[in-house]
Design a protein around this motif. Structure first.
Motif, PDB file in Angstrom:
ATOM      1  N   LEU A   1       6.543   1.593  -4.963  1.00  0.00           N
ATOM      2  CA  LEU A   1       6.103   1.308  -3.574  1.00  0.00           C
ATOM      3  C   LEU A   1       4.630   0.744  -3.661  1.00  0.00           C
ATOM      4  N   LEU A   2       3.851   1.216  -4.783  1.00  0.00           N
ATOM      5  CA  LEU A   2       2.450   0.619  -5.111  1.00  0.00           C
ATOM      6  C   LEU A   2       2.430  -0.714  -5.145  1.00  0.00           C
TER       7      LEU A   2
ATOM      8  N   HIS B   1       5.258  -2.987  -5.358  1.00  0.00           N
ATOM      9  CA  HIS B   1       6.353  -3.697  -4.903  1.00  0.00           C
ATOM     10  C   HIS B   1       6.800  -3.050  -3.667  1.00  0.00           C
ATOM     11  N   HIS B   2       5.790  -3.121  -2.457  1.00  0.00           N
ATOM     12  CA  HIS B   2       6.268  -2.287  -1.146  1.00  0.00           C
ATOM     13  C   HIS B   2       7.193  -3.319  -0.543  1.00  0.00           C
ATOM     14  N   GLN B   3       7.184  -4.533  -0.885  1.00  0.00           N
ATOM     15  CA  GLN B   3       8.003  -5.423   0.129  1.00  0.00           C
ATOM     16  C   GLN B   3       9.588  -5.027  -0.328  1.00  0.00           C
TER      17      GLN B   3
ATOM     18  N   VAL C   1      11.779   4.293   2.957  1.00  0.00           N
ATOM     19  CA  VAL C   1      10.617   4.854   2.900  1.00  0.00           C
ATOM     20  C   VAL C   1      10.421   6.308   3.799  1.00  0.00           C
TER      21      VAL C   1
ATOM     22  N   LEU D   1       3.490   8.528   1.931  1.00  0.00           N
ATOM     23  CA  LEU D   1       4.252   7.262   1.914  1.00  0.00           C
ATOM     24  C   LEU D   1       4.515   6.440   3.049  1.00  0.00           C
TER      25      LEU D   1
ATOM     26  N   LYS E   1       3.169   2.575   3.550  1.00  0.00           N
ATOM     27  CA  LYS E   1       4.354   1.255   3.746  1.00  0.00           C
ATOM     28  C   LYS E   1       3.491   0.826   5.135  1.00  0.00           C
TER      29      LYS E   1
ATOM     30  N   ALA F   1       0.474  -1.439   4.319  1.00  0.00           N
ATOM     31  CA  ALA F   1       1.042  -2.364   3.565  1.00  0.00           C
ATOM     32  C   ALA F   1       1.567  -3.754   4.100  1.00  0.00           C
ATOM     33  N   ASP F   2       2.427  -3.185   4.920  1.00  0.00           N
ATOM     34  CA  ASP F   2       3.097  -4.244   5.790  1.00  0.00           C
ATOM     35  C   ASP F   2       2.322  -4.809   6.916  1.00  0.00           C
TER      36      ASP F   2
END
Length: 137
Positions: free
Chosen positions: A24-25, A27-29, A36, A89, A93, A96-97
């Motif tokens: 996730l860190l 490659h969160h895409q 998640v 988490l 996410k 990041a998004d």
């Protein structure tokens, strides 16, 4: 690491049988929000204390270090979830998004940052640190 291709996160056997994972860190895409959230719920309801404590630590760190307007924006979505589906988490996410969104505000913030960038802003005019920061942005 978020398990990939788990059909039902509420069945711990499916989670434990997962053979592939998304970091996730980095490659969160590659992880969709529902996965998640499902994994966060698994952690909150069925995982060991270590995983729960780690998720809670991530949540606290993000709440204290994320830029306030960004945090306010994503906290509305995060806090609207049932308590069992909230955690570090999911908040990561969402953040990041939100950062990855191609919006006018994000482009303007990047442009402003680029205009104000100067090697003189780094102690000792440290090129290594400045170039690392520039590359990260």
């Amino acid at each position: 690491m978020i398990p990939e291709s788990v059909a039902d996160f509420s069945d711990h056997r499916h989670v434990l049988a997962a053979t592939s994972f998304v970091n996730l860190l980095t490659h969160h895409q590659g992880a969709d929000l529902e996965s998640v959230i499902g994994y966060q719920e698994f952690i909150n309801t069925a995982a060991d204390t270590v995983e729960i404590d780690s998720s809670n630590m991530v949540l606290r760190i993000l709440q204290h270090t994320t830029e306030k307007s960004l945090l306010l924006c994503v906290k509305q979505t995060h806090d609207g979830l049932p308590q069992s589906r909230q955690g570090g988490l999911v908040l990561f996410k969402l953040i990041a998004d939100a950062i990855d969104k191609d919006t006018f505000e994000n482009r303007q913030a990047l442009l402003d940052w680029l205009k104000s960038f100067s090697i003189l802003n780094f102690d000792g005019e440290n090129v290594d640190i400045a170039s690392t920061r520039f590359t990260a942005i």
